[in-house]
Scaffold this active site. Structure first.
Site, PDB file in Angstrom:
ATOM      1  N   TRP A 138       0.880  -1.179   0.000  1.00 15.63           N
ATOM      2  CA  TRP A 138       0.000   0.000   0.000  1.00 15.63           C
ATOM      3  C   TRP A 138       0.911   1.221   0.000  1.00 15.63           C
ATOM      4  O   TRP A 138       1.815   1.307   0.828  1.00 15.63           O
ATOM      5  CB  TRP A 138      -0.870  -0.033   1.266  1.00 15.63           C
ATOM      6  CG  TRP A 138      -1.823   1.099   1.402  1.00 15.63           C
ATOM      7  CD1 TRP A 138      -2.700   1.560   0.470  1.00 15.63           C
ATOM      8  CD2 TRP A 138      -2.025   1.906   2.573  1.00 15.63           C
ATOM      9  NE1 TRP A 138      -3.434   2.600   0.980  1.00 15.63           N
ATOM     10  CE2 TRP A 138      -3.037   2.825   2.264  1.00 15.63           C
ATOM     11  CE3 TRP A 138      -1.450   1.929   3.852  1.00 15.63           C
ATOM     12  CZ2 TRP A 138      -3.494   3.769   3.185  1.00 15.63           C
ATOM     13  CZ3 TRP A 138      -1.895   2.857   4.757  1.00 15.63           C
ATOM     14  CH2 TRP A 138      -2.911   3.770   4.430  1.00 15.63           C
ATOM     15  N   ASP A 220      -0.296  -4.734   9.832  1.00 19.91           N
ATOM     16  CA  ASP A 220      -1.305  -3.823   9.316  1.00 19.91           C
ATOM     17  C   ASP A 220      -2.515  -4.689   8.982  1.00 19.91           C
ATOM     18  O   ASP A 220      -2.441  -5.564   8.116  1.00 19.91           O
ATOM     19  CB  ASP A 220      -0.786  -3.116   8.061  1.00 19.91           C
ATOM     20  CG  ASP A 220      -1.803  -2.128   7.506  1.00 19.91           C
ATOM     21  OD1 ASP A 220      -2.928  -2.045   8.053  1.00 19.91           O
ATOM     22  OD2 ASP A 220      -1.480  -1.440   6.529  1.00 19.91           O
ATOM     23  N   LYS A 256     -13.059  -0.930   6.089  1.00 22.70           N
ATOM     24  CA  LYS A 256     -13.570  -1.856   5.074  1.00 22.70           C
ATOM     25  C   LYS A 256     -14.549  -2.860   5.666  1.00 22.70           C
ATOM     26  O   LYS A 256     -15.631  -3.060   5.124  1.00 22.70           O
ATOM     27  CB  LYS A 256     -12.422  -2.625   4.429  1.00 22.70           C
ATOM     28  CG  LYS A 256     -11.155  -1.826   4.237  1.00 22.70           C
ATOM     29  CD  LYS A 256     -11.093  -1.128   2.907  1.00 22.70           C
ATOM     30  CE  LYS A 256     -10.012  -0.060   2.959  1.00 22.70           C
ATOM     31  NZ  LYS A 256      -9.565   0.393   1.695  1.00 22.70           N
TER      32      LYS A 256
HETATM   33  N1  PMP Z   1      -3.483  -0.355   5.304  1.00 19.15           N
HETATM   34  C1  PMP Z   1      -3.816  -0.866   4.127  1.00 19.15           C
HETATM   35  C2  PMP Z   1      -3.065  -2.025   3.588  1.00 19.15           C
HETATM   36  C3  PMP Z   1      -4.879  -0.298   3.408  1.00 19.15           C
HETATM   37  O1  PMP Z   1      -5.197  -0.801   2.213  1.00 19.15           O
HETATM   38  C4  PMP Z   1      -5.577   0.793   3.941  1.00 19.15           C
HETATM   39  C5  PMP Z   1      -6.728   1.440   3.236  1.00 19.15           C
HETATM   40  N2  PMP Z   1      -6.672   1.529   1.887  1.00 19.15           N
HETATM   41  C6  PMP Z   1      -5.181   1.289   5.188  1.00 19.15           C
HETATM   42  C7  PMP Z   1      -4.130   0.682   5.845  1.00 19.15           C
HETATM   43  C8  PMP Z   1      -5.802   2.493   5.817  1.00 19.15           C
HETATM   44  O2  PMP Z   1      -7.081   2.358   6.203  1.00 19.15           O
HETATM   45  P1  PMP Z   1      -7.937   3.586   6.723  1.00 19.15           P
HETATM   46  O3  PMP Z   1      -8.736   4.063   5.574  1.00 19.15           O
HETATM   47  O4  PMP Z   1      -8.747   2.996   7.817  1.00 19.15           O
HETATM   48  O5  PMP Z   1      -7.001   4.629   7.229  1.00 19.15           O
END
Ligand code: PMP
Length: 403
Positions: A138, A220, A256
């Site tokens: 990410w 994560d 999510k």
């Molecule tokens: N880590 C990963 C791997 C993600 O894909 C995401 C969201 N796209 C996040 C963290 C962050 O999530 P949030 O929108 O809750 O900040």
């Protein structure tokens, strides 16, 4: 002359730029496979029915108010979150060595954790500790740790493009060679962007080396439930590491699995060696939060803490099952079209994303010629596919590959 005239223009964040471009596109068959958010089969955002139910209860509950929460957040949310990650009867929780920091989304949890590690891990304010993130990952991981002050952020081997799967040998080799006390950011499940997770046997090998080489585990966990449809199964890796005695962090996002993207609801679960360590760690976390957002918002935390795991899981399964159906259909349609290449990885990968293997030129063709929006890496959000657009998307992929 403005005092800000020397401020350079920063480039837009790729995934949000893609959504903006999609919105402006007037083509009737346009499809957005970019941003990682769930969509129904009618391409609409979905407020989970259990979330809606709990929101109504919150509005009607006259005992609730808008006073500040404690700095570390809503106590029942923090403990509920840690239980989701570690299990209701986690020995570590019973031993009073698990604590939580309510955070603004998974991003906030990562950032607070990174800030803490820079201040207090492997020396005081040691910005030289290597932080390893998967290649690819990410895209925000790098920037979050860099902005927290870490100077040495390195990729670890993860994706084997040729075999379209995990590069286990490369990953294990990087673990063996990393300096002691390096920090490793591990995706707990449903790896973003590859949709490829280690198996349980592979996780055991990873844990064995990390323990022996004294490497720090920072999970994560942004997709718990999305990989398998089960919150329990998707927490397997985290729980295994905890059972192996690691002191570790878990950045949890409820964006999510609860569909609470804009409520910014996350939690940093801290698993410490004992209660005495935990108390000192949390006292420093309070100081970090105090100067960052002072105290967190309540709505998302109330929703998560009032929703029983047994209630949410039905809704999570609905989402996970629709993704599985789209994976099956996309693969069969590409096979039926005779699109060159193998497409088995589409059903082998899990979670929200599929790493299609499309190259940047093919992606550009998809966007420019077919109005199908996806990340330059070839990552597609499987939730953007519906029974109505899947033929068009399959045909577009076919053309992009064969043109
Ligand atoms: N880590 C990963 C791997 C993600 O894909 C995401 C969201 N796209 C996040 C963290 C962050 O999530 P949030 O929108 O809750 O900040």
């Amino acid at each position: 002359m403005s005092i800000f005239s020397d401020v350079p223009q920063a480039p837009p964040v790729a995934v949000f730029k893609l959504t903006a471009d999609f919105r402006e596109d007037s083509h009737p068959q346009k499809v957005n496979l970019g941003v990682g958010a769930y969509r129904t089969d009618d391409s609409q955002p979905w407020v989970l029915p259990v979330v809606k139910k709990v929101e109504r209860l919150i509005v009607e509950d006259d005992s609730l108010n808008h006073e500040y929460l404690p700095i570390l957040g809503l106590p029942e949310f923090r403990s509920a979150s840690s239980k989701v990650a570690l299990g209701d009867d986690s020995p570590a929780i019973k031993e009073n060595r698990v604590g939580g920091v309510q955070a603004l989304g998974g991003t906030g949890a990562l950032r607070i954790g990174a800030e803490f590690l820079r201040r207090w891990y492997n020396g005081t304010n040691n910005t030289a500790t290597p932080v390893y993130v998967s290649a690819p990952t990410w895209e925000n991981h790098n920037a979050v740790f860099a902005d927290a002050g870490f100077k040495d952020i390195r990729p670890y081997h993860y994706w084997d493009a040729a075999k379209r799967g995990l590069d286990l040998a490369g990953l294990l080799d990087d673990l063996e060679k990393a300096p002691e006390h390096s920090i490793f950011v591990l995706h707990a499940c449903a790896h973003n962007p590859t949709g490829t997770d280690p198996t349980q046997e592979e996780w055991k090998k990873i844990a064995e080396i990390m323990k022996r080489r004294k490497l720090f585990v920072f999970f994560d966990s942004a997709y718990q439930g999305f990989a398998s449809g089960s919150l329990e199964k998707d927490a397997w890796a985290i729980r295994f590491f905890v059972s192996e005695g690691f002191e570790l962090f878990v950045a949890q996002s409820f964006s999510k699995n609860f569909g609470l993207y804009n409520e910014r609801v996350g939690n940093l679960t801290v698993v410490a060696q004992d209660n005495e360590n935990l108390t000192r760690i949390l006292s420093q976390m309070e100081k970090i939060v105090r100067t960052t957002w002072s105290n967190p918002p309540s709505q998302g935390a109330r929703i998560v803490s009032k929703t029983l795991n047994s209630d949410i899981i039905g809704n999570v399964k609905t989402m996970a099952d629709r993704v599985l159906l789209m994976r099956d259909q996309l693969k069969s349609k590409l096979q039926a079209l005779g699109t060159p290449g193998t497409w088995d990885h589409i059903t082998q990968q899990i979670g929200m994303f599929s790493f299609t293997g499309l190259n940047p030129k093919q992606v550009e063709y998809m966007i420019k010629e077919k109005h199908v929006y996806l990340m330059a890496s070839g990552r597609i959000n499987m939730c953007g596919l519906t029974t109505k657009n899947i033929d068009y998307v399959a045909q577009s992929i076919h053309e992009a590959v064969t043109k």
